[in-house]
Design a protein around this motif. Structure first.
Motif, PDB file in Angstrom:
ATOM      1  N   ARG A  11      35.009  33.527   0.229  1.00 38.11           N
ATOM      2  CA  ARG A  11      36.148  33.853  -0.640  1.00 38.11           C
ATOM      3  C   ARG A  11      36.440  32.713  -1.622  1.00 38.11           C
ATOM      4  O   ARG A  11      36.762  32.942  -2.787  1.00 38.11           O
ATOM      5  CB  ARG A  11      37.379  34.158   0.200  1.00 38.11           C
ATOM      6  N   ARG A  12      36.322  31.480  -1.173  1.00 35.20           N
ATOM      7  CA  ARG A  12      36.556  30.342  -2.068  1.00 35.20           C
ATOM      8  C   ARG A  12      35.497  30.267  -3.149  1.00 35.20           C
ATOM      9  O   ARG A  12      35.791  29.972  -4.298  1.00 35.20           O
ATOM     10  CB  ARG A  12      36.588  29.035  -1.287  1.00 35.20           C
ATOM     11  N   LYS A  13      34.229  30.506  -2.783  1.00 36.52           N
ATOM     12  CA  LYS A  13      33.158  30.461  -3.777  1.00 36.52           C
ATOM     13  C   LYS A  13      33.352  31.556  -4.816  1.00 36.52           C
ATOM     14  O   LYS A  13      33.106  31.350  -5.998  1.00 36.52           O
ATOM     15  CB  LYS A  13      31.789  30.586  -3.115  1.00 36.52           C
ATOM     16  N   ARG A  14      33.777  32.743  -4.391  1.00 31.32           N
ATOM     17  CA  ARG A  14      34.029  33.829  -5.353  1.00 31.32           C
ATOM     18  C   ARG A  14      35.181  33.469  -6.284  1.00 31.32           C
ATOM     19  O   ARG A  14      35.151  33.752  -7.470  1.00 31.32           O
ATOM     20  CB  ARG A  14      34.351  35.131  -4.617  1.00 31.32           C
ATOM     21  N   VAL A  59      36.140  30.482  -7.200  1.00 27.69           N
ATOM     22  CA  VAL A  59      35.664  29.448  -8.115  1.00 27.69           C
ATOM     23  C   VAL A  59      34.758  30.056  -9.166  1.00 27.69           C
ATOM     24  O   VAL A  59      34.833  29.742 -10.352  1.00 27.69           O
ATOM     25  CB  VAL A  59      34.927  28.301  -7.343  1.00 27.69           C
ATOM     26  N   GLY A  60      33.881  31.001  -8.795  1.00 28.21           N
ATOM     27  CA  GLY A  60      32.968  31.648  -9.715  1.00 28.21           C
ATOM     28  C   GLY A  60      33.678  32.502 -10.748  1.00 28.21           C
ATOM     29  O   GLY A  60      33.196  32.682 -11.863  1.00 28.21           O
ATOM     30  N   LYS A  61      34.856  33.018 -10.420  1.00 24.81           N
ATOM     31  CA  LYS A  61      35.621  33.862 -11.356  1.00 24.81           C
ATOM     32  C   LYS A  61      36.547  33.016 -12.233  1.00 24.81           C
ATOM     33  O   LYS A  61      37.307  33.553 -13.013  1.00 24.81           O
ATOM     34  CB  LYS A  61      36.450  34.895 -10.606  1.00 24.81           C
ATOM     35  N   GLY A  62      36.502  31.719 -12.056  1.00 22.16           N
ATOM     36  CA  GLY A  62      37.348  30.837 -12.888  1.00 22.16           C
ATOM     37  C   GLY A  62      38.711  30.607 -12.275  1.00 22.16           C
ATOM     38  O   GLY A  62      39.563  30.022 -12.906  1.00 22.16           O
ATOM     39  N   ASP A 122      41.299  21.295  -6.738  1.00 24.58           N
ATOM     40  CA  ASP A 122      40.780  20.760  -8.011  1.00 24.58           C
ATOM     41  C   ASP A 122      41.822  19.931  -8.718  1.00 24.58           C
ATOM     42  O   ASP A 122      42.956  20.140  -8.743  1.00 24.58           O
ATOM     43  CB  ASP A 122      40.319  21.887  -8.940  1.00 24.58           C
ATOM     44  N   SER A 152      40.299  26.236  -7.331  1.00 29.34           N
ATOM     45  CA  SER A 152      40.863  26.135  -5.999  1.00 29.34           C
ATOM     46  C   SER A 152      42.049  25.202  -6.045  1.00 29.34           C
ATOM     47  O   SER A 152      42.254  24.480  -7.010  1.00 29.34           O
ATOM     48  CB  SER A 152      39.819  25.654  -4.978  1.00 29.34           C
TER      49      SER A 152
END
Length: 109
Positions: A95-98, A100-103, A109, A106
């Protein structure tokens, strides 16, 4: 003889006999009846024992009831809990990677 939870046995013996009956009862409580009358039993070394003098034809009934106590060697299986923890951790990482990938970034940062 050994009886399981809820099982019972009926024994019919001839008259003029002295009998001793013993039931192993490590996890059970045995109840004894002569005809329709209860019989007191003695308990020692994991056995329930009765001695009866029969003068007439008589029916002896024995019934076991399971004691509601877990054995002392009971152990919890931890594998299912570890698998659930691993699955939850993997779900959180995905869920965190998704995000981050969608802008979305987290909170770290």
């Amino acid at each position: 003889f050994t009886l399981a939870h809820g099982e019972f046995i009926v024994i019919t013996l001839p008259k003029n006999k002295n009998i001793e009956l013993r039931e192993e009862n490590q996890y059970y409580t045995a109840s004894w009846q002569e005809g329709s009358n209860s019989i007191a039993s003695s308990s020692a070394s994991g056995h329930s024992t009765v001695t009866v003098s029969l003068n007439t034809d008589t029916t002896i009934t024995v019934e076991n009831n399971l004691k509601a106590v877990a054995p002392t060697d009971y152990r919890t299986n931890r594998i299912p809990y570890l698998l659930m923890l691993l699955a939850g951790s993997l779900l959180l990482i995905v869920r965190r990677k998704r995000a981050v990938g969608k802008g979305g970034g987290s909170s770290y940062d």
